[in-house]
Design an enzyme around this catalytic site. Structure first.
Site, PDB file in Angstrom:
ATOM      1  N   CYS A 140      34.592  11.893  24.339  1.00 56.99           N
ATOM      2  CA  CYS A 140      35.667  11.268  23.577  1.00 56.99           C
ATOM      3  C   CYS A 140      36.784  12.259  23.254  1.00 56.99           C
ATOM      4  O   CYS A 140      37.054  12.559  22.086  1.00 56.99           O
ATOM      5  CB  CYS A 140      35.090  10.693  22.288  1.00 56.99           C
ATOM      6  SG  CYS A 140      33.705   9.624  22.659  1.00 56.99           S
ATOM      7  N   ARG A 198      36.036  24.703  31.947  1.00 52.84           N
ATOM      8  CA  ARG A 198      37.194  25.500  32.392  1.00 52.84           C
ATOM      9  C   ARG A 198      38.491  24.694  32.547  1.00 52.84           C
ATOM     10  O   ARG A 198      39.554  25.164  32.118  1.00 52.84           O
ATOM     11  CB  ARG A 198      36.874  26.278  33.671  1.00 52.84           C
ATOM     12  CG  ARG A 198      35.745  27.294  33.501  1.00 52.84           C
ATOM     13  CD  ARG A 198      35.659  28.307  34.637  1.00 52.84           C
ATOM     14  NE  ARG A 198      36.710  29.308  34.519  1.00 52.84           N
ATOM     15  CZ  ARG A 198      37.757  29.372  35.286  1.00 52.84           C
ATOM     16  NH1 ARG A 198      37.925  28.523  36.272  1.00 52.84           N
ATOM     17  NH2 ARG A 198      38.681  30.286  35.076  1.00 52.84           N
ATOM     18  N   TYR A 238      41.079  26.188  29.936  1.00 55.37           N
ATOM     19  CA  TYR A 238      42.087  27.096  30.517  1.00 55.37           C
ATOM     20  C   TYR A 238      43.083  26.368  31.410  1.00 55.37           C
ATOM     21  O   TYR A 238      43.932  27.014  32.027  1.00 55.37           O
ATOM     22  CB  TYR A 238      41.417  28.171  31.384  1.00 55.37           C
ATOM     23  CG  TYR A 238      40.260  28.891  30.758  1.00 55.37           C
ATOM     24  CD1 TYR A 238      40.468  29.850  29.761  1.00 55.37           C
ATOM     25  CD2 TYR A 238      38.968  28.648  31.180  1.00 55.37           C
ATOM     26  CE1 TYR A 238      39.386  30.519  29.210  1.00 55.37           C
ATOM     27  CE2 TYR A 238      37.888  29.321  30.626  1.00 55.37           C
ATOM     28  CZ  TYR A 238      38.111  30.258  29.641  1.00 55.37           C
ATOM     29  OH  TYR A 238      37.047  30.927  29.090  1.00 55.37           O
ATOM     30  N   GLU A 266      31.406  46.127  36.410  1.00 51.79           N
ATOM     31  CA  GLU A 266      30.775  44.983  35.740  1.00 51.79           C
ATOM     32  C   GLU A 266      31.319  43.661  36.274  1.00 51.79           C
ATOM     33  O   GLU A 266      31.901  42.875  35.520  1.00 51.79           O
ATOM     34  CB  GLU A 266      31.067  45.030  34.238  1.00 51.79           C
ATOM     35  CG  GLU A 266      30.606  46.269  33.526  1.00 51.79           C
ATOM     36  CD  GLU A 266      31.121  46.343  32.090  1.00 51.79           C
ATOM     37  OE1 GLU A 266      30.464  46.988  31.273  1.00 51.79           O
ATOM     38  OE2 GLU A 266      32.196  45.756  31.803  1.00 51.79           O
ATOM     39  N   GLY A 292      31.543  39.862  37.341  1.00 49.50           N
ATOM     40  CA  GLY A 292      30.852  38.603  37.061  1.00 49.50           C
ATOM     41  C   GLY A 292      31.343  37.532  38.016  1.00 49.50           C
ATOM     42  O   GLY A 292      30.659  37.125  38.952  1.00 49.50           O
TER      43      GLY A 292
HETATM   44  N1  LLP Z   1      32.969  43.258  31.413  1.00 51.70           N
HETATM   45  C1  LLP Z   1      33.431  42.847  30.223  1.00 51.70           C
HETATM   46  C2  LLP Z   1      33.465  43.796  29.123  1.00 51.70           C
HETATM   47  C3  LLP Z   1      33.888  41.531  30.072  1.00 51.70           C
HETATM   48  O1  LLP Z   1      34.364  41.136  28.896  1.00 51.70           O
HETATM   49  C4  LLP Z   1      33.840  40.638  31.166  1.00 51.70           C
HETATM   50  C5  LLP Z   1      34.293  39.249  31.034  1.00 51.70           C
HETATM   51  C6  LLP Z   1      33.317  41.112  32.388  1.00 51.70           C
HETATM   52  C7  LLP Z   1      32.901  42.428  32.472  1.00 51.70           C
HETATM   53  C8  LLP Z   1      33.218  40.247  33.606  1.00 51.70           C
HETATM   54  O2  LLP Z   1      34.467  39.863  34.031  1.00 51.70           O
HETATM   55  P1  LLP Z   1      34.681  39.106  35.437  1.00 51.70           P
HETATM   56  O3  LLP Z   1      34.277  40.060  36.533  1.00 51.70           O
HETATM   57  O4  LLP Z   1      33.822  37.911  35.441  1.00 51.70           O
HETATM   58  O5  LLP Z   1      36.107  38.781  35.447  1.00 51.70           O
HETATM   59  N2  LLP Z   1      35.223  32.292  30.510  1.00 51.70           N
HETATM   60  C9  LLP Z   1      36.350  32.843  31.224  1.00 51.70           C
HETATM   61  C10 LLP Z   1      36.137  34.270  31.614  1.00 51.70           C
HETATM   62  C11 LLP Z   1      35.834  35.174  30.446  1.00 51.70           C
HETATM   63  C12 LLP Z   1      35.620  36.611  30.824  1.00 51.70           C
HETATM   64  C13 LLP Z   1      35.088  37.386  29.677  1.00 51.70           C
HETATM   65  N3  LLP Z   1      34.765  38.739  29.955  1.00 51.70           N
HETATM   66  C14 LLP Z   1      36.661  31.941  32.419  1.00 51.70           C
HETATM   67  O6  LLP Z   1      35.968  30.949  32.632  1.00 51.70           O
HETATM   68  O7  LLP Z   1      37.638  32.186  33.136  1.00 51.70           O
END
Ligand code: LLP
Length: 424
Positions: free
Chosen positions: A353, A322, A326, A283, A285
């Site tokens: 603001c 971000r 973070y 999965e 992203g």
């Molecule tokens: N699968 C599950 C169950 C997840 O919770 C996530 C991300 C992914 C896959 C995808 O993860 P990736 O390959 O993108 O690392 N907003 C945060 C990142 C939050 C990730 C949440 N879950 C940021 O901007 O760093």
């Protein structure tokens, strides 16, 4: 020490030619003349190439790669990836709606998240998704009961929380015991002991996702080994595991990180699954989306105080959160480079603001003036999807570049959009 922003890299298709920033074959300044700012600009080529890199690295294992919609859910992005063979990883009814809009097959859709509502579960069953990634016993009971009522049988994977530290930001750590995610080994074992009572939710898989922006293979290997030991014991009792979903989490390059490549990752983890017959699922992203987009913004004012020089830009933390949320580092590049300009140390801030409304602090950048365009780099993942209307700011437009052409794939919001559904 201020960090400099003068270097370029080749992990994406944003680059300089004659001092002008290009996305693929188009000048970014040309796009901005049409669209205005702030604008998210995506490279179709980068998106699909990152997917292809993963597909190639894991080819021998024939995994189902379900792109994680939350990273960037624009329909044009989803369509591009689905066309190239990706499935989708969703976490809400809204993401399911998007998946269906781009005609992602149910059998290529997996659904995670700790709080799926009854309505969302029903919609996903109707869409015949491949798997629910189940995060608790009450959720499993709920899915079973709903499926029974609908006279359907559904597949579920148990999301295991293996209590492994992925060494990433606390907010995006999901595989440690104290987080809300997944089910510990002990509870999972209990579920399997009595698994026949879930007559309509067939527990046929295991899911694990320990966190995001993980830069080495070590935490993955640690987690997967624990999972495999667990599965071995289960299979000893006659239970069959068909699906093994290894989640996302691969790190992207934002600055000077040196995360594993897809190839290195595959080389590290595939041997663990040799001779096993699971259908592997991933999965990803961020790995696919992060470097595939930029956020273009225009300098409104340059403001000097006794202690700082601020570049105040027309994008805010509502557009891209971000750095504020973070403390994330993102390169900032000029859209048109003035080769003669000197470097100055700036805070690049938005108009909102809050003091947390910044994109860079104490950053050495080429001198800039009001009207200049800047590109906040590596904002293709968790950029627009985390945008809000805070301070009643319409959300930015999104643009997809493909070769020599570009298309606005989401219009800039208007003031009317801001008040849609409201009543005074
Ligand atoms: N699968 C599950 C169950 C997840 O919770 C996530 C991300 C992914 C896959 C995808 O993860 P990736 O390959 O993108 O690392 N907003 C945060 C990142 C939050 C990730 C949440 N879950 C940021 O901007 O760093």
């Amino acid at each position: 020490m201020p960090r400099t922003d003068f270097h370029e890299d080749r992990i994406h298709d944003f680059f300089y030619k004659n001092g002008e920033l290009y996305c693929d074959k188009i000048r970014v300044s040309k796009i901005l003349k049409k669209t205005g700012t702030p604008a998210y600009i995506y490279s179709h080529k980068t998106f699909t190439e990152h997917l292809a890199t993963l597909q190639k690295a894991f080819r021998s294992a024939k995994p189902l790669i379900c792109y994680s919609v939350k990273a960037n859910s624009n329909l044009a992005v989803l369509r591009a990836l689905v066309k190239k063979g990706a499935g989708l990883d969703i976490v809400s009814g809204g993401e399911l709606f998007r998946a269906r809009k781009v005609k992602c097959l149910g059998k290529k859709t997996v659904y995670a998240g700790v709080g799926k509502t009854a309505e969302e579960i029903r919609a996903a069953i109707k869409a015949r998704i491949l798997l629910f990634n189940v995060e608790s016993i009450p959720e499993l009971e709920q899915i079973n009961a709903i499926a029974k009522k609908m006279r359907k049988k559904v597949n579920v994977s148990l999301r295991i929380n293996p209590n492994v530290d992925p060494h990433t930001h606390e907010y995006i750590t999901t595989g440690r015991a104290e987080t809300k995610f997944g089910i510990d080994f002990e509870k999972a074992r209990e579920i399997f002991k009595d698994v026949k009572r879930f007559t309509n939710a067939q527990v046929s898989g295991i899911h694990v996702h320990i966190g995001s922006q993980i830069e080495t293979g070590t935490p993955f290997v640690e987690a997967f080994q624990k999972i495999l030991e667990f599965i071995d014991k289960l299979e000893g009792t006659g239970i069959k595991i068909k699906f093994l979903n290894l989640g996302g989490g691969l790190g992207a390059i934002y600055s000077d990180e040196n995360p594993q490549t897809a190839e290195e990752f595959a080389r590290k983890i595939l041997p663990l699954f040799k001779k096993r017959k699971f259908q592997l699922i991933f999965e990803p992203g961020r790995f696919i989306a992060a470097n595939s987009g930029i956020l273009a913004t225009q300098v409104i004012y340059v403001k000097e105080t006794d202690v700082k020089k601020f570049a105040i830009v027309d994008a805010g933390m509502n557009d891209f959160i971000r750095p504020a949320f973070y403390g994330a580092f993102h390169h900032i590049w000029p859209v048109v480079k003035n080769e003669k300009a000197h470097g100055w140390v700036y805070d690049v801030v938005g108009p909102i603001c809050e003091s947390g409304d910044f994109f860079a602090k104490d950053r050495e950048l080429l001198e800039m003036r009001a009207g200049d365009y800047l590109a906040i780099m590596t904002t293709g993942a968790y950029g627009f999807t985390m945008a809000s209307n805070y301070n009643s700011r319409p959300r930015a437009c999104e643009v997809m570049v493909k070769g020599t052409t570009f298309k606005v794939v989401r219009k800039r919001e208007t003031y009317q959009d801001l008040i849609r559904g409201e009543r005074a």
